[in-house]
Design a protein around this motif. Structure first.
Motif, PDB file in Angstrom:
ATOM      1  N   THR A 181       0.828  -1.208   0.000  1.00 22.64           N
ATOM      2  CA  THR A 181       0.000   0.000   0.000  1.00 22.64           C
ATOM      3  C   THR A 181       0.859   1.252   0.000  1.00 22.64           C
ATOM      4  OG1 THR A 181      -1.732  -1.159   1.232  1.00 22.64           O
ATOM      5  CG2 THR A 181      -1.829   1.236   1.221  1.00 22.64           C
TER       6      THR A 181
ATOM      7  N   ILE B 119      -4.121  -4.168  -1.440  1.00 17.42           N
ATOM      8  CA  ILE B 119      -3.710  -2.957  -0.737  1.00 17.42           C
ATOM      9  C   ILE B 119      -4.836  -2.500   0.190  1.00 17.42           C
ATOM     10  CG2 ILE B 119      -2.169  -2.191  -2.581  1.00 17.42           C
ATOM     11  CD1 ILE B 119      -4.348  -0.122  -3.343  1.00 17.42           C
TER      12      ILE B 119
ATOM     13  N   PRO C  20      -5.969   4.632  -1.762  1.00 16.52           N
ATOM     14  CA  PRO C  20      -4.921   3.976  -0.977  1.00 16.52           C
ATOM     15  C   PRO C  20      -4.530   4.842   0.224  1.00 16.52           C
ATOM     16  CG  PRO C  20      -4.391   3.947  -3.323  1.00 16.52           C
ATOM     17  CD  PRO C  20      -5.563   4.867  -3.160  1.00 16.52           C
TER      18      PRO C  20
END
Length: 334
Positions: free
Chosen positions: A99, A159, A166
């Motif tokens: 991530t 992620i 994100p």
């Protein structure tokens, strides 16, 4: 003639079916990025994961090297978390590592040498290649790397996102029993970086530490002159995460983070005691305290929690998503 007609019919059928053969293995168009959430512990076999390179500035080599993203994640997990940790903790670390770099790939905001996106140092995430890991692990390389590889492969392409974006997946070694609100250590408040309890950290070998300074050294580091008596300073308030928020020393105000940085402490949860010409500072925890505690993650895993439960404890309101849509414009790199 009949054989030729039959051949043409078969060829036409193949042409008609070919697009379906190519498309079906990769999922349906318009699939929600949160679709993986229904099976968070299932392996994600997205082909996009293998198509993205991470430009990493190798500090010792003084050059930028392109590393396939999943290989990069393996090198980060291996460097940042003990391979002896529970598999579910290693998976959680894989998600934070992936991530972090996807966020930087999608939104590069920092100018680094050689057009790198990250360095291989603590400035971003520590990354070690296989040669470095062999040097560190020696004869245990094969066993340890196989475990890291399994953790990364079983989370391939996954992620952490918050409201479709994100997150900044910060992590640290050991808490003092609580994590920090992001704004209590850094300037900005992130809704997913909230203070949570982390009682598992008390089992960490890094939970408590002591460091002793001479009075003159202490004064020099803080730029103060202490009174002749036994007092040092007054802690004015604590953060939500039970760390020092603000402290006054010899009439000068400091944040807990400033004291930590100036004195080189492991944590901003500290207490001090003066005896003669010596000042002993005791700390709890190791690291900034924001995001996922690594030893806390391992403690949760040892209690039977899955990596999805771990990351959702330390990052509030997040979802586990497929990274493809966030890096699809980068797949042409390779």
């Amino acid at each position: 003639m009949r054989k030729m007609i039959t051949t043409l019919v078969l060829f036409a059928g193949i042409i008609i079916l070919l697009p379906s053969v190519l498309v079906l293995p990769y999922g349906s168009p318009g699939e929600s990025p949160e679709a993986i959430e229904s099976n968070p512990q299932g392996k994600n076999t997205s082909t996009k994961a293998a198509a993205v390179d991470v430009p990493v500035y190798r500090a010792q080599l003084e050059k930028t090297v392109n590393v396939p993203i999943e290989e990069y994640v393996k090198g980060v997990v291996a460097a940042e978390m003990p391979a002896e940790f529970n598999m579910e903790a290693l998976k959680a670390q894989a998600l934070t590592a992936r991530t972090f770099v996807v966020t930087r790939l999608a939104n590069p905001t920092e100018k680094l040498p050689g057009n790198a996106i990250v360095t291989d140092t603590i400035q971003h995430q520590v990354f070690k290649d296989n040669d470095q890991l062999k040097e560190v692990w020696g004869t245990e390389f094969e066993k340890k790397y196989a475990k890291i590889e399994k953790a990364v492969e079983e989370t391939t392409g996954q992620i952490l996102t918050y409201e479709g974006n994100p997150i900044y997946a910060s992590f640290f070694s050991t808490s003092n029993g609580y994590t920090e609100n992001s704004e209590d250590y850094w300037e900005n408040a992130a809704p997913y970086l909230r203070s949570v309890e982390s009682p598992w950290d008390k089992q960490s070998p890094k939970y408590s530490d002591q460091i002793t300074f001479s009075t003159s050294e202490f004064e020099q580091k803080l730029g103060v002159t202490l009174p002749s008596g036994g007092s040092i300073g007054t802690i004015k308030n604590l953060t939500t995460g039970k760390r020092v928020g603000e402290v006054e020393v010899a009439g000068k105000s400091f944040t807990g983070r400033e004291i930590r940085d100036l004195l080189g402490l492991r944590s901003s949860d500290f207490a001090w005691e003066r005896s003669g010409d010596r000042i002993t500072v005791t700390t709890k925890g190791y690291g900034h305290g924001v995001g996922m505690s690594q030893y806390g993650a391992n403690g949760m895993a040892e209690e039977g929690k899955g990596y999805d439960e771990i990351v959702k404890h330390y990052y509030k309101g997040v979802a586990i998503s497929e990274m493809g849509r966030y890096v699809e414009n980068l797949t042409a790199q390779r």
